[in-house]
Design a protein around this motif. Sequence first.
Motif, mmCIF file in Angstrom:
data_model
loop_
_atom_site.group_PDB
_atom_site.id
_atom_site.type_symbol
_atom_site.label_atom_id
_atom_site.label_comp_id
_atom_site.label_asym_id
_atom_site.label_seq_id
_atom_site.Cartn_x
_atom_site.Cartn_y
_atom_site.Cartn_z
ATOM 1 N N LYS A 18 0.845 -1.191 0.000
ATOM 2 C CA LYS A 18 0.000 0.000 0.000
ATOM 3 C C LYS A 18 0.879 1.238 0.000
ATOM 4 O O LYS A 18 1.772 1.370 0.817
ATOM 5 C CB LYS A 18 -0.928 0.009 1.211
ATOM 6 C CG LYS A 18 -1.904 1.154 1.185
ATOM 7 C CD LYS A 18 -2.963 1.011 2.241
ATOM 8 C CE LYS A 18 -3.943 2.149 2.049
ATOM 9 N NZ LYS A 18 -5.197 1.936 2.680
ATOM 10 N N ASN A 21 -2.848 5.778 -0.870
ATOM 11 C CA ASN A 21 -4.172 5.539 -1.461
ATOM 12 C C ASN A 21 -4.144 4.629 -2.684
ATOM 13 O O ASN A 21 -5.049 4.649 -3.504
ATOM 14 C CB ASN A 21 -4.871 6.862 -1.817
ATOM 15 C CG ASN A 21 -5.117 7.713 -0.609
ATOM 16 O OD1 ASN A 21 -5.620 7.236 0.409
ATOM 17 N ND2 ASN A 21 -4.748 8.976 -0.688
ATOM 18 N N LYS A 22 -3.088 3.837 -2.802
ATOM 19 C CA LYS A 22 -2.967 2.873 -3.892
ATOM 20 C C LYS A 22 -2.530 1.538 -3.302
ATOM 21 O O LYS A 22 -1.717 1.504 -2.398
ATOM 22 C CB LYS A 22 -1.930 3.328 -4.926
ATOM 23 C CG LYS A 22 -2.220 4.659 -5.577
ATOM 24 C CD LYS A 22 -1.126 5.081 -6.525
ATOM 25 C CE LYS A 22 0.121 5.589 -5.888
ATOM 26 N NZ LYS A 22 0.106 6.858 -5.237
ATOM 27 N N LYS A 41 -5.116 -1.082 -7.176
ATOM 28 C CA LYS A 41 -6.371 -0.501 -6.714
ATOM 29 C C LYS A 41 -6.077 0.914 -6.280
ATOM 30 O O LYS A 41 -5.185 1.150 -5.465
ATOM 31 C CB LYS A 41 -6.962 -1.298 -5.553
ATOM 32 C CG LYS A 41 -8.310 -0.734 -5.091
ATOM 33 C CD LYS A 41 -8.986 -1.620 -4.075
ATOM 34 C CE LYS A 41 -8.417 -1.320 -2.728
ATOM 35 N NZ LYS A 41 -9.155 -1.928 -1.624
ATOM 36 N N ASN A 43 -7.925 4.719 -5.087
ATOM 37 C CA ASN A 43 -9.172 5.352 -4.694
ATOM 38 C C ASN A 43 -9.215 6.772 -5.244
ATOM 39 O O ASN A 43 -8.254 7.253 -5.852
ATOM 40 C CB ASN A 43 -9.411 5.269 -3.177
ATOM 41 C CG ASN A 43 -8.513 6.160 -2.370
ATOM 42 O OD1 ASN A 43 -8.112 7.241 -2.802
ATOM 43 N ND2 ASN A 43 -8.186 5.735 -1.167
ATOM 44 N N HIS A 44 -10.341 7.428 -5.055
ATOM 45 C CA HIS A 44 -10.553 8.745 -5.655
ATOM 46 C C HIS A 44 -9.623 9.828 -5.099
ATOM 47 O O HIS A 44 -9.510 10.895 -5.684
ATOM 48 C CB HIS A 44 -12.016 9.161 -5.507
ATOM 49 C CG HIS A 44 -12.449 9.341 -4.084
ATOM 50 N ND1 HIS A 44 -12.713 8.261 -3.264
ATOM 51 C CD2 HIS A 44 -12.624 10.438 -3.343
ATOM 52 C CE1 HIS A 44 -13.058 8.712 -2.074
ATOM 53 N NE2 HIS A 44 -13.009 10.024 -2.090
ATOM 54 N N GLY A 64 -14.525 0.048 -11.896
ATOM 55 C CA GLY A 64 -14.475 1.485 -11.682
ATOM 56 C C GLY A 64 -14.455 2.302 -12.954
ATOM 57 O O GLY A 64 -14.773 1.830 -14.047
ATOM 58 N N SER A 110 -8.694 8.135 -10.546
ATOM 59 C CA SER A 110 -9.923 7.376 -10.314
ATOM 60 C C SER A 110 -11.082 8.357 -10.166
ATOM 61 O O SER A 110 -11.033 9.271 -9.350
ATOM 62 C CB SER A 110 -9.816 6.507 -9.065
ATOM 63 O OG SER A 110 -11.020 5.779 -8.889
ATOM 64 N N LYS A 113 -15.159 5.867 -6.360
ATOM 65 C CA LYS A 113 -14.558 5.704 -5.032
ATOM 66 C C LYS A 113 -13.315 4.819 -5.090
ATOM 67 O O LYS A 113 -12.289 5.119 -4.484
ATOM 68 C CB LYS A 113 -15.581 5.132 -4.059
ATOM 69 C CG LYS A 113 -15.084 5.087 -2.643
ATOM 70 C CD LYS A 113 -16.148 4.641 -1.675
ATOM 71 C CE LYS A 113 -15.544 4.595 -0.279
ATOM 72 N NZ LYS A 113 -16.515 4.177 0.711
ATOM 73 N N GLU A 114 -13.398 3.720 -5.834
ATOM 74 C CA GLU A 114 -12.247 2.829 -6.039
ATOM 75 C C GLU A 114 -12.258 2.318 -7.472
ATOM 76 O O GLU A 114 -13.312 2.125 -8.059
ATOM 77 C CB GLU A 114 -12.298 1.623 -5.104
ATOM 78 C CG GLU A 114 -12.084 1.954 -3.662
ATOM 79 C CD GLU A 114 -12.110 0.716 -2.776
ATOM 80 O OE1 GLU A 114 -11.597 0.821 -1.669
ATOM 81 O OE2 GLU A 114 -12.638 -0.331 -3.188
ATOM 82 N N SER A 115 -11.084 2.108 -7.999
ATOM 83 C CA SER A 115 -10.910 1.500 -9.315
ATOM 84 C C SER A 115 -9.832 0.433 -9.214
ATOM 85 O O SER A 115 -8.870 0.594 -8.459
ATOM 86 C CB SER A 115 -10.505 2.545 -10.358
ATOM 87 O OG SER A 115 -11.517 3.500 -10.536
ATOM 88 N N VAL A 116 -9.997 -0.644 -9.973
ATOM 89 C CA VAL A 116 -9.010 -1.727 -9.996
ATOM 90 C C VAL A 116 -8.557 -1.916 -11.436
ATOM 91 O O VAL A 116 -9.384 -2.001 -12.351
ATOM 92 C CB VAL A 116 -9.593 -3.051 -9.440
ATOM 93 C CG1 VAL A 116 -8.569 -4.170 -9.523
ATOM 94 C CG2 VAL A 116 -10.080 -2.859 -8.005
#
Length: 160
Positions: A18, A21-22, A41, A43-44, A64, A110, A113-116
């Motif tokens: 991590k 935020n990734k 992953k 997030n925004h 996402g 992104s 809220k979240e993108s993968v």
Amino acid sequence: MLTTINKKKFLNKIKTKKVLNKNYYRLHKSDKSKIQKVLIKINHNAYIAPRYHKKDEMLVILEGLCGLVIFDSKGNKNDFYIISSEKNNKENKYHYGYQINANTYHTLVSLTKESVLLEIKNGPFNEKNNKFIPNWAPKADANESKFFLEKLKLQLRENL
């Protein structure tokens, strides 16, 4: 041999790295692998500094909605693209991913809220030569990176 990928494995803190935020989940065996495959992953609130790589890269969105921004070498924005999973692409107006040529300045944002995403690059991986961040790009820990990210989000939403 078969390797399965599911959310439980992806969220496993032992194998997932991590960073701001990734989350990164490495699918290849080592940094010496000829093909580097990583689930990402974001997030925004994730700021990914504009960068370029010396190798081509491919990103495919699995979940996402994201915006891809292409810059010139001086930091001027040249193009905006929207990439989306099937869930967010009912009208087929967005791309499922992109392949970006080496030495192309770009960033990813992104818009959900979240993108993968699945990232694929030629290896081997070398930390020193993996990415090159230009002087005009705000540093990840700088206050101006938040402003820069929000400005990009607004510009990308104009392209939705």
